[in-house]
Design a protein around this motif. Structure first.
Motif, PDB file in Angstrom:
ATOM      1  N   VAL A  30      64.233 -21.273 -17.959  1.00 47.28           N
ATOM      2  CA  VAL A  30      64.600 -21.792 -16.637  1.00 47.28           C
ATOM      3  C   VAL A  30      63.519 -22.739 -16.126  1.00 47.28           C
ATOM      4  N   GLN A  31      62.273 -22.350 -16.236  1.00 49.69           N
ATOM      5  CA  GLN A  31      61.195 -23.190 -15.714  1.00 49.69           C
ATOM      6  C   GLN A  31      61.053 -24.492 -16.506  1.00 49.69           C
ATOM      7  N   ALA A  32      61.268 -24.422 -17.822  1.00 49.57           N
ATOM      8  CA  ALA A  32      61.254 -25.649 -18.629  1.00 49.57           C
ATOM      9  C   ALA A  32      62.393 -26.573 -18.209  1.00 49.57           C
ATOM     10  N   SER A  33      63.554 -25.979 -17.923  1.00 40.51           N
ATOM     11  CA  SER A  33      64.711 -26.765 -17.484  1.00 40.51           C
ATOM     12  C   SER A  33      64.455 -27.409 -16.129  1.00 40.51           C
ATOM     13  N   LEU A  34      63.812 -26.682 -15.214  1.00 42.21           N
ATOM     14  CA  LEU A  34      63.498 -27.244 -13.903  1.00 42.21           C
ATOM     15  C   LEU A  34      62.541 -28.429 -14.018  1.00 42.21           C
ATOM     16  N   PHE A  88      65.493 -25.331  -4.603  1.00 43.05           N
ATOM     17  CA  PHE A  88      65.306 -26.141  -5.803  1.00 43.05           C
ATOM     18  C   PHE A  88      63.868 -26.665  -5.897  1.00 43.05           C
ATOM     19  N   LEU A  89      63.393 -27.310  -4.841  1.00 37.35           N
ATOM     20  CA  LEU A  89      62.039 -27.879  -4.885  1.00 37.35           C
ATOM     21  C   LEU A  89      60.980 -26.785  -4.948  1.00 37.35           C
ATOM     22  N   LEU A  90      61.232 -25.685  -4.249  1.00 39.78           N
ATOM     23  CA  LEU A  90      60.269 -24.582  -4.261  1.00 39.78           C
ATOM     24  C   LEU A  90      60.107 -24.016  -5.669  1.00 39.78           C
ATOM     25  N   GLU A  91      61.222 -23.723  -6.329  1.00 43.01           N
ATOM     26  CA  GLU A  91      61.139 -23.154  -7.676  1.00 43.01           C
ATOM     27  C   GLU A  91      60.682 -24.195  -8.696  1.00 43.01           C
ATOM     28  N   ALA A  92      61.072 -25.459  -8.494  1.00 42.37           N
ATOM     29  CA  ALA A  92      60.598 -26.514  -9.394  1.00 42.37           C
ATOM     30  C   ALA A  92      59.083 -26.656  -9.300  1.00 42.37           C
ATOM     31  N   SER A  93      58.548 -26.561  -8.072  1.00 36.47           N
ATOM     32  CA  SER A  93      57.092 -26.661  -7.905  1.00 36.47           C
ATOM     33  C   SER A  93      56.394 -25.480  -8.571  1.00 36.47           C
ATOM     34  N   ARG A  94      56.974 -24.303  -8.459  1.00 37.25           N
ATOM     35  CA  ARG A  94      56.394 -23.115  -9.082  1.00 37.25           C
ATOM     36  C   ARG A  94      56.453 -23.197 -10.609  1.00 37.25           C
ATOM     37  N   ALA A  95      57.387 -23.998 -11.104  1.00 38.81           N
ATOM     38  CA  ALA A  95      57.506 -24.190 -12.549  1.00 38.81           C
ATOM     39  C   ALA A  95      56.601 -25.301 -13.067  1.00 38.81           C
ATOM     40  N   GLY A  96      55.890 -25.984 -12.152  1.00 40.06           N
ATOM     41  CA  GLY A  96      54.999 -27.069 -12.555  1.00 40.06           C
ATOM     42  C   GLY A  96      55.676 -28.415 -12.662  1.00 40.06           C
ATOM     43  N   ALA A  97      56.853 -28.554 -12.056  1.00 36.34           N
ATOM     44  CA  ALA A  97      57.571 -29.831 -12.097  1.00 36.34           C
ATOM     45  C   ALA A  97      56.904 -30.843 -11.168  1.00 36.34           C
ATOM     46  N   ASP A  98      57.146 -32.118 -11.446  1.00 31.50           N
ATOM     47  CA  ASP A  98      56.566 -33.210 -10.660  1.00 31.50           C
ATOM     48  C   ASP A  98      57.408 -33.437  -9.406  1.00 31.50           C
ATOM     49  N   VAL A  99      57.201 -32.574  -8.406  1.00 31.62           N
ATOM     50  CA  VAL A  99      57.973 -32.687  -7.170  1.00 31.62           C
ATOM     51  C   VAL A  99      57.085 -32.699  -5.925  1.00 31.62           C
ATOM     52  N   THR A 107      72.802 -25.025  -6.929  1.00 29.71           N
ATOM     53  CA  THR A 107      72.790 -23.803  -7.720  1.00 29.71           C
ATOM     54  C   THR A 107      72.029 -22.727  -6.947  1.00 29.71           C
ATOM     55  N   SER A 108      72.201 -21.473  -7.358  1.00 28.10           N
ATOM     56  CA  SER A 108      71.621 -20.354  -6.589  1.00 28.10           C
ATOM     57  C   SER A 108      70.180 -20.089  -7.006  1.00 28.10           C
ATOM     58  N   LEU A 109      69.304 -21.045  -6.694  1.00 25.98           N
ATOM     59  CA  LEU A 109      67.906 -20.911  -7.117  1.00 25.98           C
ATOM     60  C   LEU A 109      67.105 -19.910  -6.295  1.00 25.98           C
ATOM     61  N   HIS A 110      67.752 -19.265  -5.351  1.00 26.51           N
ATOM     62  CA  HIS A 110      67.086 -18.142  -4.690  1.00 26.51           C
ATOM     63  C   HIS A 110      67.010 -16.938  -5.633  1.00 26.51           C
ATOM     64  N   TYR A 134      71.123 -21.858 -14.546  1.00 30.53           N
ATOM     65  CA  TYR A 134      71.249 -21.748 -16.000  1.00 30.53           C
ATOM     66  C   TYR A 134      70.534 -22.914 -16.673  1.00 30.53           C
ATOM     67  N   PRO A 135      69.637 -22.629 -17.612  1.00 27.07           N
ATOM     68  CA  PRO A 135      68.818 -23.686 -18.204  1.00 27.07           C
ATOM     69  C   PRO A 135      69.598 -24.603 -19.140  1.00 27.07           C
ATOM     70  N   VAL A 136      69.223 -25.852 -19.145  1.00 27.24           N
ATOM     71  CA  VAL A 136      69.830 -26.832 -20.042  1.00 27.24           C
ATOM     72  C   VAL A 136      69.525 -26.445 -21.482  1.00 27.24           C
ATOM     73  N   GLY A 137      70.510 -26.671 -22.359  1.00 34.14           N
ATOM     74  CA  GLY A 137      70.319 -26.353 -23.772  1.00 34.14           C
ATOM     75  C   GLY A 137      70.779 -24.972 -24.168  1.00 34.14           C
ATOM     76  N   LEU A 138      71.122 -24.137 -23.191  1.00 33.45           N
ATOM     77  CA  LEU A 138      71.649 -22.797 -23.477  1.00 33.45           C
ATOM     78  C   LEU A 138      73.049 -22.680 -22.888  1.00 33.45           C
ATOM     79  N   SER A 139      73.951 -22.040 -23.613  1.00 32.01           N
ATOM     80  CA  SER A 139      75.296 -21.841 -23.084  1.00 32.01           C
ATOM     81  C   SER A 139      75.273 -20.792 -21.977  1.00 32.01           C
ATOM     82  N   TYR A 140      76.332 -20.753 -21.218  1.00 32.36           N
ATOM     83  CA  TYR A 140      76.479 -19.768 -20.147  1.00 32.36           C
ATOM     84  C   TYR A 140      76.410 -18.349 -20.714  1.00 32.36           C
ATOM     85  N   GLU A 141      77.109 -18.131 -21.829  1.00 32.99           N
ATOM     86  CA  GLU A 141      77.151 -16.807 -22.434  1.00 32.99           C
ATOM     87  C   GLU A 141      75.785 -16.406 -22.993  1.00 32.99           C
TER      88      GLU A 141
END
Length: 665
Positions: free
Chosen positions: A374-378, A402-413, A339-342, A350-357
């Motif tokens: 988005v950060q919760a989804s990451l 992906f890993l860069l933005e996941a780390s910024r979101a506080g994900a376990d990466v 995905t275009s995480l840049h 696009y975050p899980v739990g929300l439609s595209y629209e």
């Protein structure tokens, strides 16, 4: 007016009627409303400087409405009525064949069959633009149609600054995109200054006119997936019936299913945008479309049982797939994400739990809340991957941040040292040591005649050259040579062409020079028409990107950008037809510097001189830098090249005993 006359007129003499959008076109998301009232006024003032004063009153309100509705001024009214695609080079009005080749490449980047958001002049990656607006396109094509071979067109982030006197040996076009003062290179800076109409995000091959449709990334993804499976499978085992799970079916990521089929595995690619998934299915780049998770689970289990080679596009969120496969006990051999995480806050993820629209509505109306989603989804995305990794899944970051933005979101990466990521970049594990350090990277060409038979002839020429080189190639590069011979042998049957008659393969400097020289000879003999050479910016020398292209540089210099800058300067005076340097391609604005080139082969002796000089430097510049970083494979490659090329003198790194250093402090 004819097509040629329309090109030559540039901005129309009379104000054209308003443009009506095609209903079935994939449109770019509405950008963030980031400008103040005064800045919006400045954006409109900036836009109006292209036009005579008597048009200003009508256009001012129209451009203000575009800015309000879309967050950008695209000048839709000025989109030409003719179809945009790569025509044969002879159909372009031009004083210079080199300029005509560039016109062909620009139109290929904007072809609706190729471009992700053609109405907004975006080729791929959600924001990878060829131009900021349609008037820049009109002016650029007019300049190219009228320029001589003693002029150079200088382009500032899509804006054609003008034609300057130069020489026949100079590039015909110099392109820069997003070249910001470092302190003004954050994501919101791009939003602001792009909205003002003073810069743009060129991605890599979008703003440098060298995109060849998803074929370009198909080859790189095929090499990556094949070698990823080699890392996890026994030598006698194959990828048949094994799963590759990923996400994204856009301009670049859309290559993944095709690459998976060539690599011989089961590919599951999740995509939230139904139009994007359907486009790839209709183009034959994915075998099966699925919209329900239950059906996906049944289909995948059957494919595993039958050891099938199949690609499946799941219209939905990849996080749901990772979680459900964990529940179902479906083993994923290799996994990634494209995905275009840049651009995570403006439609790249696009975050899980929300439609595209619903997501697109939030991007515009409540960007702060969208960022939180988005950060919760990451965090949830990474947690699901971790569960699979604990079972033996090989996950790699595909250079999309992906890993860069996941780390910024506080994900376990993060790894235990809390500095490195727990998962490798695909360059660290695969392309860096296996390809780039040896000088192998994505060499590409376009047959400007537009004839499929010319492409077939170039395939045959390239295959024979590679087979000849392989006979004398050292053991260290035999695998790369064989993979690319196999690739080019099957290229036609894999139906890779979208847009221009183009091809790609991985080759080192020797391979590129010998293939190019053979092409030039064939052109001289009248066997094929002129050929444009180029490459992806994602290559040995072109890009300084600490989380992707140069992620396997360990001497502390991976955050420097000297290599990319030297690359574009060095190519420019060694014979390139056009050169480009960009901020931000692939992994995000402010995270990378990347450069590219284009070169027209016309069968002349002058073209032969140019190709030998430029292609040699274009590769060996990067090998030299990688060898100075003490990369073992690059040290081998640069020493071998110095043995073959007496004029090449490189400063060689001496390797230090680790124990000596460890005892110092």
């Amino acid at each position: 007016m004819t097509f040629q006359e329309l090109i030559l007129q540039g901005i129309p003499a009379e104000l054209p009627p308003k443009h009506h959008y095609p209903l079935d076109i994939n449109r770019a998301p509405k950008r963030k409303d980031i400008l103040s009232k005064e800045e919006k006024q400045l954006a409109v003032r900036n836009a109006l400087r292209y036009f005579p004063k008597n048009w200003h009153q009508e256009l001012a309100s129209e451009f203000a409405q575009e800015l309000q509705d879309f967050g950008r001024i695209y000048m839709y009214r000025f989109k030409p009525a003719y179809n945009i695609y790569a025509r044969p080079i002879s159909e372009y009005p031009a004083e210079s064949s080199q300029a005509a080749a560039i016109m062909l490449m620009i139109q290929n980047n904007l072809d609706p069959a190729v471009a992700q958001h053609p109405e907004e002049l975006i080729t791929y990656g959600g924001n990878g633009a060829v131009f900021q607006n349609w008037v820049q396109y009109l002016l650029t094509m007019q300049y190219l149609a009228t320029m001589t071979e003693e002029q150079t067109l200088h382009m500032y982030s899509g804006h054609p600054m003008g034609l300057f006197p130069s020489s026949k040996n100079a590039p015909r076009v110099i392109v820069t995109n997003g070249m910001m003062i470092p302190n003004y290179s954050k994501p919101d800076d791009w939003e602001k200054f792009n909205a003002l109409g003073v810069t743009q995000y060129g991605q890599m091959t979008a703003g440098s006119f060298m995109y060849i449709g998803p074929q370009g990334i198909v080859h790189g993804t095929t090499i990556t997936v094949m070698n990823a499976f080699r890392k996890v499978l026994n030598k006698e085992d194959t990828a048949a019936g094994k799963i590759f799970l990923t996400a994204g079916l856009g301009g670049m990521s859309g290559a993944q299913p095709k690459a998976g089929n060539i690599a011989g595995c089961i590919t599951i690619c999740a995509e939230v945008n139904k139009k994007a998934a359907t486009k790839r299915y209709n183009q034959g780049w994915v075998d099966v479309l699925m919209e329900t998770m239950d059906d996906l689970v049944v289909r995948v289990k059957q494919a595993q049982k039958d050891k099938e080679v199949v690609s499946i596009a799941f219209i939905g969120n990849v996080v749901d797939v990772w979680e459900r496969f964990d529940e179902e006990g479906i083993f994923i051999h290799i996994g990634s994400d494209q995905t275009s995480l840049h651009i995570p806050w403006t439609g790249g993820y696009y975050p899980v739990g929300l439609s595209y629209e619903a997501s697109n509505q939030l991007i515009r109306e409540n960007p702060t809340y969208f960022k939180e989603k988005v950060q919760a989804s990451l965090r949830r995305h990474a947690a699901a991957i971790n569960k699979h990794a604990a079972k033996g899944t090989y996950f790699f970051d595909y250079g999309n941040a992906f890993l860069l933005e996941a780390s910024r979101a506080g994900a376990d990466v993060m790894a235990e040292n809390n500095i490195d990521f727990k998962y490798p970049s695909y360059v660290q594990d695969i392309l860096g040591p296996m390809c780039f350090d040896y000088g192998f990277g994505p060499f590409r060409w376009v047959c400007t005649s537009g004839k499929p038979e010319d492409l077939e002839k170039t395939d045959e020429i390239a295959m024979k050259v590679l087979q000849s080189i392989m006979k004398e190639a050292p053991e260290e590069i035999q695998l790369q040579m064989q993979d690319n011979i196999t690739w080019i042998k099957n290229a036609k049957n894999n139906k890779l062409v979208v847009g221009s008659q183009a091809r790609i393969l991985y080759a080192d400097a020797e391979g590129r020079l010998k293939i190019a020289e053979a092409f030039n000879n064939a052109i001289s003999e009248g066997l094929i028409g002129p050929v444009v050479l180029g490459r992806d910016h994602h290559d040995v020398s072109g890009t300084d990107s600490p989380y992707r292209e140069t992620s396997n540089i360990y001497d502390g210099s991976k955050f420097t950008a000297d290599m990319a800058i030297h690359n574009v300067i060095g190519d420019s005076f060694r014979g390139a037809t056009w050169v480009s340097i960009h901020n931000g391609g692939g992994v995000g604005w402010g995270e990378v510097m990347n450069g590219g080139f284009g070169m027209l082969l016309d069968g002349t002796k002058e073209a032969e001189v140019r190709l030998k000089s430029m292609l040699f430097f274009d590769v060996n510049n990067g090998i030299a830098r990688r060898s100075w970083a003490r990369n073992e494979e690059a040290l081998f490659a640069i020493k071998r090249e110095m043995d073959r090329t007496p004029n090449l003198k490189i400063t060689i790194a001496n390797v230090v005993d680790n124990q000596l250093i460890e005892n110092l402090f």
